[in-house]
Design a protein around this motif. Sequence first.
Motif: not given
Length: 323
Positions: A91-99
Amino acid sequence: MTAHARRVALVTDSELGRQALMALVGGSQNSIAVSIDVSLGSQPLVDYLQQHHDEHLDMWLLDISAQHDQSILHIVCDGSDKPILVNDELPTAQHMQRYQLWQKRLLEKVAGLSIENNGADNVGLAPAVQVWVLAASLGGPAMVKRFLSSLPKGLPIAFVYVQHIEAEFDNYLAGGMGAEQGYPLRLINREQNLRAGETLVVPADAQLRFLPFGGVIKTAIPWQGPYQPSIDQVVAELGKEYRKKLGVIIFSGTCNDGEIGCRVVKACGGKVWAQSPATCVSAAMPEAAMSTGCVSFQGSPEELAMQLAHIMAQPIAQQEVRR
């Protein structure tokens, strides 16, 4: 380096994946022993394996796209006997919770793979000589239980059980059927190995990747199509690795899932069997399998178990004839 730190060989085919995994593993108690880029081909990996011995490694971590995964996996398996972990999500770091969740899960997988290969989880379980898929839908659990309970203990077979079922019931399925037989059921929920004497239950919520030499990984990708899990997809994936060492038995069920899988197994040189329609709760799945012309034996669950025990007692050459 602490007692549980792992020396990791990283194989990637993208700069994004390399940077993310270097930062994650390098920032933990583990360390990157070598980083290999296969974006332009497998030669750097081949060269490394030819020039170095893997006693300086504890495991391999692969982050590779579908166009490279099978060839790279085979090269690593042929050149090293260390455990392999395949990263199936970035996942990309923009989606912090998922990352952050991905980071946590990946580090847990690294630790879990180490424990599994060094601990007592598989003590006494040998690699399987053959892999058999037990495929079922309506009426399947009772029929598969009868089949497994009728087998003699100690056959050098790993079973993969694909049952159409709601996701919340797959844990119940594994726990409720395996207590009294010689081939206990375990739900696939992490990196695991196909071992003789076990029945691995395919999860209903996510697809699997089968690796060379008995490995299996639960991915983060949901099943596609009308059936969860997909019998055809599981059989096709196993066929890539096991070829003529693969067998499938189609038990009671209401649909035609498994029909394509039967053709795949037959083309690979494996065995295709089916439960006799008269003994099924629903005969649609076995009848669809039989319509392919690939089924070489049919019977009740007890007769299927007896036949399997019989052919496994024969020399390999005779097993080939009975395909």
